[in-house]
Write a protein that holds these residues in place. Structure first.
Motif, PDB file in Angstrom:
ATOM      1  N   TYR A   1      -6.950  35.206 -73.930  1.00 23.79           N
ATOM      2  CA  TYR A   1      -7.481  35.804 -72.705  1.00 23.79           C
ATOM      3  C   TYR A   1      -8.380  36.998 -73.030  1.00 23.79           C
ATOM      4  N   TYR A   2      -7.910  37.856 -73.901  1.00 27.16           N
ATOM      5  CA  TYR A   2      -8.662  39.064 -74.226  1.00 27.16           C
ATOM      6  C   TYR A   2      -9.988  38.742 -74.914  1.00 27.16           C
ATOM      7  N   SER A   3     -10.055  37.642 -75.637  1.00 22.15           N
ATOM      8  CA  SER A   3     -11.303  37.273 -76.312  1.00 22.15           C
ATOM      9  C   SER A   3     -12.284  36.580 -75.371  1.00 22.15           C
TER      10      SER A   3
ATOM     11  N   SER B   1     -14.887  41.911 -67.071  1.00 19.37           N
ATOM     12  CA  SER B   1     -14.910  42.314 -65.656  1.00 19.37           C
ATOM     13  C   SER B   1     -16.343  42.617 -65.252  1.00 19.37           C
ATOM     14  N   LEU B   2     -16.801  41.905 -64.238  1.00 18.22           N
ATOM     15  CA  LEU B   2     -18.149  42.140 -63.712  1.00 18.22           C
ATOM     16  C   LEU B   2     -18.123  43.286 -62.709  1.00 18.22           C
ATOM     17  N   PRO B   3     -19.246  43.949 -62.545  1.00 17.01           N
ATOM     18  CA  PRO B   3     -19.301  45.013 -61.533  1.00 17.01           C
ATOM     19  C   PRO B   3     -18.998  44.457 -60.145  1.00 17.01           C
ATOM     20  N   LEU B   4     -18.152  45.154 -59.435  1.00 19.40           N
ATOM     21  CA  LEU B   4     -17.818  44.802 -58.050  1.00 19.40           C
ATOM     22  C   LEU B   4     -17.297  46.063 -57.377  1.00 19.40           C
ATOM     23  N   PHE B   5     -18.065  46.558 -56.436  1.00 15.87           N
ATOM     24  CA  PHE B   5     -17.688  47.774 -55.722  1.00 15.87           C
ATOM     25  C   PHE B   5     -18.236  47.682 -54.302  1.00 15.87           C
TER      26      PHE B   5
ATOM     27  N   LEU C   1     -13.832  45.834 -69.845  1.00 15.55           N
ATOM     28  CA  LEU C   1     -12.761  45.001 -70.369  1.00 15.55           C
ATOM     29  C   LEU C   1     -11.464  45.451 -69.717  1.00 15.55           C
ATOM     30  N   HIS C   2     -10.803  44.527 -69.051  1.00 12.54           N
ATOM     31  CA  HIS C   2      -9.510  44.800 -68.423  1.00 12.54           C
ATOM     32  C   HIS C   2      -8.586  43.648 -68.785  1.00 12.54           C
ATOM     33  N   TYR C   3      -7.591  43.831 -69.376  1.00 10.68           N
ATOM     34  CA  TYR C   3      -6.986  45.003 -69.969  1.00 10.68           C
ATOM     35  C   TYR C   3      -6.690  44.689 -71.401  1.00 10.68           C
ATOM     36  N   ILE C   4      -6.627  45.716 -72.241  1.00  9.92           N
ATOM     37  CA  ILE C   4      -6.251  45.518 -73.634  1.00  9.92           C
ATOM     38  C   ILE C   4      -4.792  45.069 -73.654  1.00  9.92           C
TER      39      ILE C   4
ATOM     40  N   TYR D   1     -13.268  41.734 -60.614  1.00  2.00           N
ATOM     41  CA  TYR D   1     -13.771  40.367 -60.628  1.00  2.00           C
ATOM     42  C   TYR D   1     -13.938  40.002 -62.102  1.00  2.00           C
ATOM     43  N   VAL D   2     -12.941  39.295 -62.634  1.00  2.00           N
ATOM     44  CA  VAL D   2     -12.891  39.001 -64.064  1.00  2.00           C
ATOM     45  C   VAL D   2     -13.271  37.550 -64.307  1.00  2.00           C
ATOM     46  N   ILE D   3     -14.312  37.364 -65.107  1.00  7.40           N
ATOM     47  CA  ILE D   3     -14.694  36.019 -65.541  1.00  7.40           C
ATOM     48  C   ILE D   3     -14.159  35.808 -66.952  1.00  7.40           C
ATOM     49  N   ARG D   4     -14.095  34.537 -67.346  1.00  9.34           N
ATOM     50  CA  ARG D   4     -13.715  34.209 -68.718  1.00  9.34           C
ATOM     51  C   ARG D   4     -14.817  33.368 -69.333  1.00  9.34           C
ATOM     52  N   LEU D   5     -15.251  33.766 -70.520  1.00  7.19           N
ATOM     53  CA  LEU D   5     -16.239  32.991 -71.264  1.00  7.19           C
ATOM     54  C   LEU D   5     -15.532  31.784 -71.848  1.00  7.19           C
ATOM     55  N   ASN D   6     -16.016  30.614 -71.560  1.00  5.93           N
ATOM     56  CA  ASN D   6     -15.360  29.403 -72.043  1.00  5.93           C
ATOM     57  C   ASN D   6     -15.465  29.293 -73.557  1.00  5.93           C
ATOM     58  N   ASN D   7     -14.342  29.090 -74.208  1.00  8.74           N
ATOM     59  CA  ASN D   7     -14.270  28.868 -75.653  1.00  8.74           C
ATOM     60  C   ASN D   7     -14.917  29.984 -76.461  1.00  8.74           C
TER      61      ASN D   7
END
Length: 133
Positions: A104-106, A110-114, A77-80, A49-55
């Motif tokens: 994207y990488y900046s 990935s939030l914990p999700l299991f 961090l997924h993925y380099i 579950y990958v979020i993106r920090l805006n700007n």
């Protein structure tokens, strides 16, 4: 043998991940982040579950990531980007060659999700995100 035994529980695991992903979607909807996008008529196992920090930029991303880790939130961090690996660096690839990958990488975390994650654990993640944002 381990993989075969996991397959027996796969439907349950994926179902639980869907519940948690939908819950994240609802709880995080008003925060200044980009939530995972899923095309209609597709199916995801929500392995991540990958979020993106805006700007965001590298410094903000690093500080945000470490702040969550300091709060004992198991973000990753997924993925380099591939070009950043030493093999490709030696071949001359650089971040300037891939601005979208760099952006994207900046921003991505990935939030914990299991599958056995409790709502209480998820609420703790959301609270930490809310406090930091």
């Amino acid at each position: 043998a381990l993989g075969v035994s996991q397959l027996e529980r796969l439907d349950d695991y994926v179902s639980r991940r869907h519940i948690l992903a939908e819950r994240y979607n609802n709880l995080l909807a008003d925060l200044p982040i980009t939530l995972p996008y899923q095309e209609k008529n597709t199916f995801s196992s929500f392995h991540l579950y990958v979020i993106r920090l805006n700007n965001s930029d590298d410094d903000n991303h690093r500080i945000f990531f470490q702040s969550l880790r300091d709060k004992q939130i198991g973000v990753n961090l997924h993925y380099i980007p591939v070009y950043a690996h030493p093999f490709y660096q030696k071949m001359g690839f650089s971040s300037e060659d891939f601005p979208m990958s760099e952006a994207y990488y900046s921003e991505a975390i990935s939030l914990p999700l299991f599958p056995i994650m409790s709502f209480k654990e998820q609420d703790r993640v959301v609270k930490a995100l809310t406090e930091l944002l």
